[in-house]
Design an enzyme around this catalytic site. Structure first.
Site, short mmCIF file in Angstrom:
data_model
loop_
_atom_site.label_atom_id
_atom_site.label_comp_id
_atom_site.label_asym_id
_atom_site.label_seq_id
_atom_site.Cartn_x
_atom_site.Cartn_y
_atom_site.Cartn_z
N LEU A 131 0.87 -1.16 0.00
CA LEU A 131 0.00 0.00 0.00
C LEU A 131 0.91 1.21 0.00
O LEU A 131 1.89 1.26 0.75
CB LEU A 131 -0.90 0.03 1.24
CG LEU A 131 -1.93 -1.09 1.37
CD1 LEU A 131 -2.72 -0.92 2.67
CD2 LEU A 131 -2.87 -1.12 0.18
N ASP A 132 0.61 2.20 -0.83
CA ASP A 132 1.50 3.35 -0.89
C ASP A 132 1.38 4.19 0.37
O ASP A 132 0.51 3.97 1.22
CB ASP A 132 1.25 4.18 -2.16
CG ASP A 132 -0.12 4.84 -2.18
OD1 ASP A 132 -0.47 5.55 -1.21
OD2 ASP A 132 -0.87 4.64 -3.15
N LYS A 133 2.27 5.16 0.48
CA LYS A 133 2.40 5.95 1.69
C LYS A 133 1.10 6.63 2.09
O LYS A 133 0.79 6.78 3.27
CB LYS A 133 3.51 6.99 1.48
CG LYS A 133 3.92 7.76 2.71
CD LYS A 133 5.11 8.64 2.37
CE LYS A 133 5.61 9.42 3.57
NZ LYS A 133 6.81 10.25 3.23
N GLN A 134 0.31 7.04 1.11
CA GLN A 134 -0.92 7.78 1.37
C GLN A 134 -2.16 6.90 1.34
O GLN A 134 -3.28 7.41 1.22
CB GLN A 134 -1.05 8.94 0.37
CG GLN A 134 0.06 9.97 0.49
CD GLN A 134 0.24 10.50 1.90
OE1 GLN A 134 -0.75 10.74 2.60
NE2 GLN A 134 1.47 10.68 2.32
#
Length: 244
Positions: free
Chosen positions: A112-115
């Site tokens: 899952l990306d940072k955001q």
């Protein structure tokens, strides 16, 4: 009757991140390792690797960490990364520090990306990891997206068509299911895991994702009472639900 696998105690503890084999030998001589309540001084001895071992073996008075083959359910918070390739703290930092030294290593099951927040799995079971992320499994992943602009009505048919092409790619996306919740919020269920897929899908439909949260993976749903940054181990029954 099949024989139970056995392992040397020092080798097991070293692979679980407790320290080197020589350090485990010194700890044992100092009375820091007990088995069934009795001091265990010979760490070269072999033990059957049974599910009850963490309850029987204690290190410095604490129960043994989970045996290899663990699967962790983590409520990923915003701002944390799954890879050193991104700036910011790693999701691995939420786990006990010793677990960073385990061999085989604990890896995220996909990213899952940072955001993006929400359901994230980690495991040291390589075969299970590849089974979950394999495109052949078609495992459903459901995301809750908050959008910058109201939905226009064409997004559902577009995502479900199987014809949507993302910029820079040559293969259309598999059909996906959109469930509008409010004019600017929707659940999107996909069966692929392309780079920033959900964000790029809404961009292709003329919108922008302002917030993204993964709610479920297969038949496994992130409990509503799991606070961001918390985690727990999955049971065998819960692991099986991923493939429902």
């Amino acid at each position: 009757m099949a024989r139970l696998p056995t392992t040397r105690i020092d080798r097991l503890l070293s692979s679980m991140g407790y320290g080197s084999r020589s350090e485990m030998a010194r700890l044992a001589r100092a009375g820091g390792i007990t088995l069934d309540g009795a001091d265990l001084t010979d760490v070269s001895a072999r033990l059957p690797v049974t599910p009850d071992l963490p309850a029987r073996l204690r290190i410095d008075g604490e129960p043994l960490d989970p045996l290899p083959g663990l699967v962790i359910l983590l409520a990923k918070p915003l701002g944390m990364t799954c890879s050193h390739k991104e700036d910011g703290p790693l999701v691995h930092d939420l786990l006990p520090k010793r677990w960073r030294r385990r061999d085989p290593a604990i890896s995220t099951v996909g990213r899952l990306d940072k955001q993006t927040s929400g359901l994230l799995l980690l495991t040291d079971d390589g075969a299970l990891l590849h089974r979950i992320i394999s495109p052949r499994q078609h495992i459903r992943k459901t995301y809750r997206a908050r959008l910058a602009r109201p939905l226009q009505g064409h997004e559902g048919p577009l995502f479900a068509s199987g014809d949507l092409m993302l910029e820079g790619e040559e293969k259309p996306l598999a059909p996906a299911e959109l469930l509008p919740l409010t004019p600017t919020e929707a659940l999107l269920t996909i069966t692929e895991g392309r780079y920033h897929q959900v964000r790029r899908m809404f961009a292709a439909a003329g919108n922008h994702v302002e917030a993204l949260h993964r709610e479920s993976l297969g038949g496994l749903t992130l409990p509503a009472d799991m606070a961001p940054g918390t985690w727990r181990l999955l049971t065998e029954a819960e692991i099986a639900r991923i493939f429902e």
